[in-house]
Every structure is written in structure tokens, then in C-alpha cells.
Motif scaffolding. Structure first.
Motif: not given
Length: 458
Positions: A56-57, A82-83, A200-201, A203
Motif C-alpha cells: 500500500g506504500k 497509502d493505498g 493494495y487497498v 490487505p
């Protein structure tokens, strides 16, 4: 007599618990077999060479294309961390002429669409080499993170000079012919893209599913289980199941209409599961059943048993019509009148006609949701104890699902969840989440391209 005939037709689409369990058992057996074999006519369990999910980073700007059964999407994807993502996307319809033409014509067209995207985003390439992630919604035998040999395509595609060739070379040759300095740094399947992008958004995502024109699924497997994998050592691997081809053990509950659809398809005996549940075929199942019902005077009796020309053509009854009919919650189902008058020139339906059309449509749609749920349960069972923890009360498992059937077909997600609850039991099912995963192809491809370009597998 006509009522009995009608009920017999509808009942063919109603599955027993035994039939559902046969689907789960059969798919599980094929998933295991696919871990060691590469028969393109069966579930191939292709290693994606992606060994972990995103954090997500991730950040950066990458090009992406997503080639599906109906459209090509081109995108400039800005990973913001941050997604969060910023996406400029364009959609281009893939014509029948392109689908059945030469490979060179197809990949020249893809290059032209990419050039149009660059113009839209006003990205001055200069001499810089642009990195691209590619989502390819067809079977490939992946040989590296950015290489894979094209296998049987399906979905109405019959391209010449493509089978067995490396997709990276096919694409980059097209870019070169059009003067574009674009390099393919990652190739993924659309279902792998759905899994990666939704993780990614969200987990907790462990499975990705596509349910649109066609269908497929990806999940995370122990690398030690994948005996045919010859890449660098790793603990786990995202596998592209190619579950659309399931059914070789004849455990699928095919009706006569499923068999008719298969018999006239480009590749009979291939992708039987897909032909029973996906958007390209659901409307055709309804049409074939309607033809039988009309000929037996079990519906539309005013036609005298004669099927109108407008209903006689293959694929004339669209899955979109099913959605329209299922969206109508009025007791007299007036939307049925509108569909048949507007699209087929058929008027004079009785209340019984409308009800019977609705019941048939509902049965076909519900069977698709139930079969999809059963297949998802098979994946959950196969991954249990590894990436999925079905019996951990603190563990949530998310299934990210992309595609028009899941997103737009009325009550589909609810029917899937009801079915999974019946199969898994309330306690286990309460820890499963079904979530819509939009635009997974382009975002997932960009994510994998970013990490691959920087020297590592995801």
C-alpha cells in the motif's frame, strides 16, 4: 402440460446440494492437478512470478494496458502510496474484425491506442523509456515476470500468428512499428491484477475473481505445492488458476442448452465452466430455453409455436436484458413487456408469460451465482492453512471481484453470499467478505510493473 414443460425447463437450472458439492470436489481435484501439469485445455494453475502482495506504500507513474474480452483499456497510473492511486484511463472496443484478424493488426492497434493515451495526458516522452504493466485476460504460460507464451484465447478471439509467441515481444514489436519507446516490465492476468490491486487497498484480500464477459480466479498458494515452478526460491506464489476451463471430469451440471452453446463455440469442449456462468453466455442460455418454450407453446402461445426471426439468432438475447428484467420488482414484471417489444418486436404478452420469463431469467442468474460461490469455496479450501485461515475467529478473508456480472447483475453478490453461507456454515461465512474490485487490471499491472522495474518481484 405446458406448465409441466415449463417447470421441467426451469428445474434444469436449479442445483441440488450434491451437485454443488460435486463442483467443489471436482474443482479442488483440478486445482491440485494443475500444480504439476500444463495442459492448456484444463486448469493450468499458471505461476504469476509474483511472490507477495503490495504494502500500500508503493509510488510512481507507470503506463498500463488491460486487454479483456470486450475492451482494451489504456491507463497512466500514478501510485500515490497509502493505498491511493490517480488514474487516467481510456477505453476502446475490440471489434470482431480485430478479434479474428492477424496478430500484427491487433498489436499495431494496441500501440495506436497507447499513443492516443500519451497525447491525452500530454506526457512528453522525449527519449525516455516508459515502463508498462500489461494485464492480459487470456491464458498465457508465464516464463518470467514480464514474459509469457500466449495459449488458447477463447472469448471469441481467433488471432493468427499469436499462439505460442511471447506476449512481450508481440507488444514491443507493435510499439516499435509505431515509434513508441515503451517497454513491458510486467505481464499479469486480469485476475492476478484484481487480487494485487485490491490487496493494495484492502490487505485482507487473498483471492481475486473476474466475472464479466468471461471468468477466472487467482489465489495465493504455498510455493512448495507448485511442483512445476522453476523460478527463484520463494515461500508463496500467486497463481492464475484459469478456472474457466474447469469441468473435464464431467462434474458440471450441464443442461442441454449448455451443451448447445459449447457445441457451436469456437473451441468446443473448452471453458465449459465459463460458458455456464459468465456474461457472454447467460443471455444465450435464456434465449435457447425460450426457443424451446415457444415451440412447445409453453410461453407466448399467441405465436402459435413459431419462433420469431428476432429471437432466432445466436446471442440475440443479451445478458443486459436479464439484468433489466431482474431489476423489476413489480408483481406484473412490466419490464418483460418492454424488453420484448423494444428489442424483439414481440407484443401481447400475458401476465403468465411475464411471470414465466422472469422465473426463467432468475433461475439462470441464480445458478451462475451459486456456481461462482462453489468455485470460490473450493479456492478457500485449497488455500486454507496457508494464505487463508478459515477457522481463525480473528481472521477476515476478502475476495475481490471485478466484472460487470458481479457489479451490475441485480442481487448477484447477495446470492453469492447466501450460497457461501449454505456451503460453509454461518460461522465461517461470517468471516468472508465479497468486495467489488474496480479497474484491477490497470492498477494491478502498474503495481507489478513498478516493483519489477525496480528489481524485485512483488
Amino acid at each position: 402440460m405446458t406448465a409441466t414443460f415449463f417447470q421441467d425447463i426451469v428445474q434444469q437450472f436449479v442445483l441440488s446440494k450434491e451437485q454443488v458439492q460435486n463442483i467443489i470436489n471436482g474443482l479442488t481435484e483440478e486445482l491440485v492437478e494443475g500444480l504439476s501439469t500444463n495442459d492448456p485445455k484444463n486448469i493450468t494453475q499458471q505461476p504469476s512470478f509474483i511472490t507477495r502482495l503490495p504494502t500500500g506504500k508503493e509510488t510512481g507513474l507507470y503506463l498500463a494496458i488491460d486487454m479483456g474480452g470486450t475492451n482494451l483499456r489504456t491507463a497512466a497510473v500514478h501510485l500515490l502510496g497509502d493505498g491511493q492511486v490517480g488514474v487516467t484511463m481510456e477505453k476502446h472496443e475490440i471489434t470482431q474484425e480485430l478479434k479474428t484478424g492477424t496478430g500484427e493488426a491487433m498489436f499495431d492497434w494496441i500501440a495506436d491506442c497507447t499513443a492516443a493515451l500519451l497525447k491525452t495526458v500530454a506526457l512528453d516522452m522525449g527519449n525516455a523509456e516508459l515502463q508498462m504493466g500489461v494485464t492480459f485476460s487470456f491464458a498465457i504460460q508465464q516464463t518470467a515476470i514480464n514474459r509469457g507464451k500466449v495459449l488458447a484465447m477463447g472469448k471469441g478471439f481467433n488471432l493468427s500468428d499469436v499462439m505460442g509467441k511471447d506476449l512481450k515481444d508481440l507488444l514491443e514489436d507493435g510499439f516499435t512499428r509505431k515509434g513508441l519507446n515503451v517497454k513491458v516490465s510486467a505481464i499479469i492476468n486480469d485476475t492476478v491484477g484484481t487480487l494485487v490491486s485490491h490487496a493494495y487497498v484492502s490487505p485482507s484480500t487473498k483471492i481475486g475473481v473476474i466475472l464479466a464477459t468471461g471468468t477466472n480466479a487467482a489465489y495465493i498458494e504455498r510455493a512448495s505445492e507448485v511442483s512445476k515452478y522453476n523460478g527463484p526460491p520463494c515461500d508463496q506464489m500467486i497463481l492464475n488458476t484459469e478456472w474457466d476451463a474447469m469441468g473435464k471430469a464431467s462434474y458440471l451440471p450441464q443442461t442441454k442448452y449448455d451443451k448447445q452453446i459449447d457445441a457451436v463455440s469456437l473451441v468446443p469442449g473448452f471453458q465449459e465452466f465459463e460458458k455456464m456462468i459468465s456474461g457472454l453466455y447467460l443471455g444465450e442460455l435464456v434465449r435457447l430455453a425460450l426457443v424451446d418454450l415457444i415451440e412447445q407453446n409453453a410461453i407466448f402461445e399467441f405465436l402459435g409455436g413459431k419462433v420469431p426471426e428476432s429471437l432466432s439468432h445466436r446471442l440475440a438475447f443479451k445478458t443486459l436484458f436479464m439484468s433489466t428484467i431482474e431489476s423489476d420488482h413489480t408483481p406484473d414484471h412490466t419490464s418483460v413487456d418492454k424488453v420484448f417489444k423494444t428489442s424483439f418486436g414481440i407484443e401481447g404478452l400475458t401476465s403468465q408469460d411475464r411471470t414465466r420469463v422472469y422465473e426463467l431469467v432468475h433461475a439462470v442468474g441464480k445458478r451462475s451465482a451459486l456456481m461462482t460461490a462453489a468455485a470460490c469455496v473450493a479456492l478457500l479450501y485449497k488455500a486454507n492453512g496457508a494464505s487463508v485461515q478459515l477457522d481463525d475467529p480473528n481472521e477476515i478473508t476478502t475476495i475481490g471481484i471485478d466484472g460487470s456480472v458481479f457489479e451490475k447483475y441485480p442481487h448477484f453478490s447477495h446470492s453469492m453470499m447466501e450460497s457461501m453461507t449454505e456451503i460453509l456454515g454461518q460461522e465461517r461465512a461470517s468471516r468472508i467478505r465479497l468486495e467489488l474490485a474496480r479497474d484491477g487490471g490497470c492498477i494491478g499491472a502498474a503495481l507489478v510493473a513498478m516493483v519489477a522495474h525496480n528489481g524485485g518481484a512483488v
